[in-house]
Design a protein around this motif. Structure first.
Motif, mmCIF file in Angstrom:
data_model
loop_
_atom_site.group_PDB
_atom_site.id
_atom_site.type_symbol
_atom_site.label_atom_id
_atom_site.label_comp_id
_atom_site.label_asym_id
_atom_site.label_seq_id
_atom_site.Cartn_x
_atom_site.Cartn_y
_atom_site.Cartn_z
ATOM 1 N N PHE A 77 -14.808 -12.267 11.220
ATOM 2 C CA PHE A 77 -14.106 -11.128 10.623
ATOM 3 C C PHE A 77 -15.092 -10.286 9.818
ATOM 4 C CE2 PHE A 77 -10.849 -14.286 11.355
ATOM 5 C CZ PHE A 77 -9.769 -13.545 11.821
ATOM 6 N N LEU A 78 -14.967 -8.946 9.923
ATOM 7 C CA LEU A 78 -15.868 -8.032 9.248
ATOM 8 C C LEU A 78 -15.080 -7.058 8.387
ATOM 9 C CD1 LEU A 78 -18.236 -7.149 12.239
ATOM 10 C CD2 LEU A 78 -18.574 -8.923 10.493
ATOM 11 N N LYS A 79 -15.676 -6.664 7.266
ATOM 12 C CA LYS A 79 -15.018 -5.684 6.408
ATOM 13 C C LYS A 79 -14.961 -4.326 7.110
ATOM 14 C CE LYS A 79 -18.859 -3.783 3.700
ATOM 15 N NZ LYS A 79 -19.362 -3.469 2.349
ATOM 16 N N ASP A 80 -13.986 -3.506 6.688
ATOM 17 C CA ASP A 80 -13.765 -2.160 7.222
ATOM 18 C C ASP A 80 -13.252 -2.164 8.664
ATOM 19 O OD1 ASP A 80 -14.597 -0.981 4.824
ATOM 20 O OD2 ASP A 80 -16.695 -1.045 5.434
ATOM 21 N N ASN A 81 -12.951 -3.353 9.195
ATOM 22 C CA ASN A 81 -12.328 -3.436 10.525
ATOM 23 C C ASN A 81 -10.827 -3.722 10.366
ATOM 24 O OD1 ASN A 81 -14.823 -3.060 11.602
ATOM 25 N ND2 ASN A 81 -14.940 -5.003 12.693
ATOM 26 N N SER A 82 -10.025 -3.129 11.239
ATOM 27 C CA SER A 82 -8.581 -3.312 11.162
ATOM 28 C C SER A 82 -8.157 -4.471 12.068
ATOM 29 C CB SER A 82 -7.860 -2.022 11.589
ATOM 30 O OG SER A 82 -6.468 -2.203 11.539
ATOM 31 N N TYR A 83 -7.298 -5.360 11.507
ATOM 32 C CA TYR A 83 -6.800 -6.508 12.262
ATOM 33 C C TYR A 83 -5.271 -6.500 12.226
ATOM 34 C CZ TYR A 83 -11.641 -8.016 11.783
ATOM 35 O OH TYR A 83 -12.988 -8.068 11.821
ATOM 36 N N ILE A 84 -4.641 -6.966 13.337
ATOM 37 C CA ILE A 84 -3.187 -7.000 13.449
ATOM 38 C C ILE A 84 -2.706 -8.436 13.239
ATOM 39 C CG2 ILE A 84 -1.199 -6.620 14.968
ATOM 40 C CD1 ILE A 84 -2.803 -4.398 16.310
ATOM 41 N N PHE A 85 -1.889 -8.626 12.196
ATOM 42 C CA PHE A 85 -1.354 -9.938 11.844
ATOM 43 C C PHE A 85 0.117 -9.981 12.259
ATOM 44 C CE2 PHE A 85 -4.900 -9.127 9.110
ATOM 45 C CZ PHE A 85 -5.561 -10.350 9.014
ATOM 46 N N LYS A 86 0.504 -11.088 12.899
ATOM 47 C CA LYS A 86 1.863 -11.206 13.430
ATOM 48 C C LYS A 86 2.541 -12.458 12.879
ATOM 49 C CE LYS A 86 2.473 -9.968 17.682
ATOM 50 N NZ LYS A 86 2.466 -9.954 19.165
ATOM 51 N N GLY A 87 3.824 -12.290 12.571
ATOM 52 C CA GLY A 87 4.619 -13.422 12.111
ATOM 53 C C GLY A 87 5.746 -13.739 13.058
ATOM 54 N N ASP A 88 5.619 -13.313 14.319
ATOM 55 C CA ASP A 88 6.717 -13.434 15.266
ATOM 56 C C ASP A 88 6.976 -14.869 15.728
ATOM 57 O OD1 ASP A 88 4.328 -13.587 16.581
ATOM 58 O OD2 ASP A 88 4.934 -12.355 18.289
ATOM 59 N N LYS A 89 6.053 -15.765 15.437
ATOM 60 C CA LYS A 89 6.248 -17.150 15.825
ATOM 61 C C LYS A 89 6.966 -17.951 14.741
ATOM 62 C CE LYS A 89 2.335 -17.299 19.003
ATOM 63 N NZ LYS A 89 1.063 -17.982 19.365
ATOM 64 N N SER A 90 7.271 -17.284 13.619
ATOM 65 C CA SER A 90 8.058 -17.934 12.579
ATOM 66 C C SER A 90 9.479 -18.147 13.109
ATOM 67 C CB SER A 90 8.092 -17.070 11.311
ATOM 68 O OG SER A 90 6.783 -16.816 10.844
ATOM 69 N N ALA A 91 10.143 -19.216 12.627
ATOM 70 C CA ALA A 91 11.468 -19.532 13.168
ATOM 71 C C ALA A 91 12.333 -20.223 12.128
ATOM 72 C CB ALA A 91 11.326 -20.430 14.400
ATOM 73 N N SER A 92 13.665 -20.125 12.330
ATOM 74 C CA SER A 92 14.651 -20.812 11.494
ATOM 75 C C SER A 92 15.617 -21.544 12.415
ATOM 76 C CB SER A 92 15.406 -19.808 10.614
ATOM 77 O OG SER A 92 16.471 -20.458 9.929
ATOM 78 N N LYS A 93 15.867 -22.836 12.137
ATOM 79 C CA LYS A 93 16.727 -23.634 13.000
ATOM 80 C C LYS A 93 18.180 -23.189 12.926
ATOM 81 C CE LYS A 93 14.099 -27.947 13.208
ATOM 82 N NZ LYS A 93 14.140 -29.402 12.931
ATOM 83 N N ASN A 94 18.635 -22.801 11.733
ATOM 84 C CA ASN A 94 20.048 -22.533 11.515
ATOM 85 C C ASN A 94 20.390 -21.051 11.436
ATOM 86 O OD1 ASN A 94 20.489 -25.356 11.322
ATOM 87 N ND2 ASN A 94 19.807 -25.282 9.189
ATOM 88 N N SER A 95 19.379 -20.171 11.535
ATOM 89 C CA SER A 95 19.649 -18.751 11.396
ATOM 90 C C SER A 95 18.512 -17.977 12.031
ATOM 91 C CB SER A 95 19.813 -18.390 9.909
ATOM 92 O OG SER A 95 20.166 -17.027 9.759
ATOM 93 N N THR A 96 18.429 -16.689 11.701
ATOM 94 C CA THR A 96 17.341 -15.847 12.201
ATOM 95 C C THR A 96 16.555 -15.297 11.029
ATOM 96 O OG1 THR A 96 18.802 -13.922 12.222
ATOM 97 C CG2 THR A 96 18.582 -15.190 14.271
ATOM 98 N N ILE A 97 15.243 -15.065 11.264
ATOM 99 C CA ILE A 97 14.362 -14.516 10.222
ATOM 100 C C ILE A 97 14.666 -13.030 10.074
ATOM 101 C CG2 ILE A 97 12.001 -14.185 9.455
ATOM 102 C CD1 ILE A 97 12.791 -17.102 9.651
#
Length: 728
Positions: A384-404
């Motif tokens: 990873f380098l400074k001044d570079n843009s990175y895309i972070f994803k949380g789409d693999k997060s999950a809830s057993k009894n509901s939705t995020i």
């Protein structure tokens, strides 16, 4: 009547009747015929051509007018000077001095001197008037109280005026000093640190660096960026930054300020440096974990191998996984499974061989298994380098009894937290950052996950750094020295992430032409002036970086020289000093002040002098040469005086003779300071006297030995033979 006539004949009274006049000039005056004189002139024998004296009252009035005018002029000058001194802007520069093209501090000092001279002159005038009034009071007889009272009145008035003048003087002094402090405040090192002393620190330690006092004229330039190199591989980009040093060592911190001229849009870079020295390392416990959050059951591996004991090895590692104060595991590494959800403060206690202890902590978040947070990075790079843009994803997060329904991101770099399932983020500085993603489902249940990434500098960008000998003094903006001024420039500390700098070029007079090449170079400045020295470094990829250093070359001035015929020897040591080689190109040397370093009083003498050192020791002999303009320079030598070596020796009045032979032994030829004497006369007799006499009664040849000892038990021996003949 006869007496009155005699007085009339003896004393000549002037025509105005003010006082006797016994010295009316009789020569060189035009005589007035008796028939043209008045009866009073003839009767009193007065010369009608004599000029009347000045009226004392008129003279006093004239003096008062002059003093009043001078006082008004002085008051106006003082008021104007104080106004001029007070014109200091927010950057600590005197506005009027800048308008005139003068140095703010020097300009303030000149104005301060003018104010003090005016007050001093006024005070001296008032002292003179007070002395005159005091003498006038003493001339009035004690029997005349009315006259004394009248004479005391001006004395009191003038004393009160002097007192008020001194009060105003003190107030003016305080005012000038306050404004001078505003000017000098900004002459400090452009990099201000907390703690202020960056030497002899103990790791781990956080140091705050503040570049807000850097000498950038905001009216002319706009600051584009602040680039910090903390000397340990880490960097920063803010005007005020805080950095933590974990290990001991020397760290050369470099600040590069990139600025743009508001008129020409030309960019330039100023470079400043400060040194951080950490010479002590505290006992430090460091806890590392392979994961800091997750769903239960959560198994975490802990590592304490980065813990530090600067004085030796660590003898004991003790782990507490649930904060109950009990030891749950021992050893440099440990594993633990968290069965229940919650926040756990895991602590590691280390113990040194000497019994010293230190504690390190790490927080572990064990979450409920029904909500799981997960971080992924689109096209995750290996670096990873400074001044570079990175895309972070949380789409693999999950809830057993509901939705995020909520995603909160904290990137740990000082930026504001952000929300969203997918986030684009750019790190503006190097370092190690802990990314925290907190997800919340519709039931309000939360899950957290952390991810640590290291942000580095893009490769291929060199950074030019100049180190000089002599070094720049603290608080100065330039290296300074007198003609001819030799400076050694070192560009070897210049850095490049690829380690491939191939060229070093030096411009010593800011003319755009390079006069020197190589990492290290020495240059002699032969003309007075201020120079901007530029170092340009280029790497193998043709990337270029520049750094500058200011050099101020002063006129040669007065130069002291000191030689001695000897610089070491035994006590007493007589040394002849010679300072005749001292020079003052544009002036004259008027005196030589000698200090010999042995507690004798300083002495003003000629260029050559001889001095006697009586005691053993090391002395710093100095000569200060003083010019006619009161300029001065000092030179010194170290003189080492040793004690006289202990050497035994003695003489005798007889070397040979018939028995009985009385021999006197004299150790006066011995050297050094003997504390004890031991004589062995060779016939089983001995003595501890300093100068003994011994009688040899039998024929024979005797070996007489002297052994002397000083207070430090140093021993020296000497012997000779005495031949005793048989009595005839």
């Amino acid at each position: 009547m006869e007496n009155n006539n005699e007085n009339t004949n003896d004393i000549k009274v002037n025509t105005y009747g003010n006082e006797p006049n016994n010295n009316v000039p009789k020569m060189d005056q035009e005589k007035v015929e008796p028939e043209k004189q008045t009866i009073g002139q003839v009767k009193n024998n007065v010369d009608p051509t004599a000029k009347p004296p000045l009226d004392p009252t008129a003279r006093r009035k004239a003096i008062k007018k002059v003093l009043l005018v001078l006082g008004i002029v002085g008051a106006v000058i003082v008021a104007a000077s104080l106004f001029v001194v007070s014109q200091v802007d927010i950057d600590g520069n005197n506005v009027i001095a800048q308008t005139l093209g003068l140095n703010s501090l020097a300009f303030t000092n000149i104005i301060s001197t003018i104010v003090h001279i005016i007050f001093m002159l006024f005070s001296l005038v008032m002292v003179v008037f007070i002395l005159r009034s005091f003498m006038a009071v003493n001339r009035v007889p004690k029997e005349d109280p009315i006259g004394r009272k009248a004479a005391l009145k001006p004395l009191i008035i003038r004393g009160v005026i002097l007192f008020l003048l001194m009060v105003v003087w003190v107030a003016a002094f305080v005012f000038v000093e306050m404004n001078r402090s505003l000017v000098t405040k900004y002459l400090q090192n452009p990099i201000v640190t907390l703690p202020a002393q960056t030497l002899n620190l103990t790791a781990p330690v956080e140091v705050k660096f503040d570049a807000s006092h850097a000498p950038v004229d905001r009216a002319i330039f706009q600051v584009i960026s602040y680039d910090w190199d903390f000397g340990d591989g880490k960097t920063g980009t803010s005007q005020v930054v805080t950095h933590k040093y974990e290990r001991k060592g020397r760290f050369d911190v470099v600040l590069a300020i990139t600025k743009r001229n508001k008129t020409t849009s030309e960019e330039s870079k100023d470079t400043y440096a400060i040194t951080v020295v950490i010479d002590k390392q505290a006992l430090s416990a460091v806890v590392k974990a392979d994961k800091e959050s997750g769903a239960v059951p959560l198994e975490v591996s802990f590592d304490g191998s980065d813990s530090v004991n600067p004085d030796g090895t660590i003898s004991k590692y003790e782990w507490d996984f649930n904060g109950d104060g009990k030891i749950d595991a021992t050893g440099e590494t440990a594993k633990h499974t968290f069965e229940k959800a919650g926040r756990y403060k895991v602590s590691l206690k280390i113990t040194s061989a000497t019994g010293d202890t230190a504690v390190g902590e790490k927080e572990i978040m064990a979450g409920e298994s029904d909500v799981t947070a997960a971080i992924s990075i689109l096209n995750e790079p290996t670096e990873f380098l400074k001044d570079n843009s990175y895309i972070f994803k949380g789409d693999k997060s999950a809830s057993k009894n509901s939705t995020i329904e909520k995603y909160e991101w904290d990137f740990g770099d000082g930026t504001k937290p952000d929300t969203g399932k997918t986030i684009s983020h750019t790190f503006k500085k190097e370092g190690t950052f802990e990314i925290l993603l907190t997800v919340t489902d519709k039931n309000g249940s939360e899950g957290e996950v952390k991810k640590i990434i290291n942000i580095g500098t893009p490769k291929g960008n060199p950074k030019a750094i100049i180190i000089t000998d002599p070094v720049m003094k603290e608080g100065d903006l330039a290296i300074s020295g007198k003609l001819p001024f030799t400076v050694i420039f070192d560009g070897g500390s210049s850095a490049d992430s690829d380690q491939n700098i191939v060229d070093y070029k030096w411009d010593f007079n800011n003319d755009g032409k390079y006069e020197g090449f190589g990492k290290n170079i020495s240059h002699i400045f032969t003309e007075e002036g201020t120079y901007t020295v530029t170092l340009e470094v280029e790497d193998a990829d043709s990337n270029i970086s520049k750094a500058t250093a200011a050099v101020k070359v002063l006129a040669q001035g007065i130069q002291a020289s000191l030689k001695a015929d000897k610089v070491e020897g035994t006590a007493p040591l007589i040394v002849s000093f010679d300072s005749s080689g001292s020079t003052y190109k544009n002036g004259k040397i008027t005196s030589y002040k000698w200090e010999f370093g042995d507690n004798t009083a300083p002495k003003l003498s000629t260029a050559s002098i001889t001095h006697k050192y009586s005691a053993v020791g090391t002395y710093s002999a100095k000569v200060t040469i003083i010019g006619a303009d009161n300029s001065s320079d000092m030179a010194e030598l170290t003189i080492t005086v040793r004690e006289t070596p202990l050497t035994a020796c003695f003489t005798t009045n007889f070397k040979e003779g018939q028995a009985p032979l009385d021999v006197i032994f004299d150790p006066a030829c011995s050297t050094g300071t003997a504390a004890n004497y031991y004589w062995d006369f060779g016939d089983s007799a001995s003595s501890t006297d300093v100068k003994p006499t011994h009688s040899f009664t039998k024929e024979g040849t005797y070996k007489v030995e002297l052994q002397i000892t000083d207070v430090d038990n140093t021993v020296s021996s000497f012997d000779t033979e005495i031949k005793v003949l048989q009595k005839q």
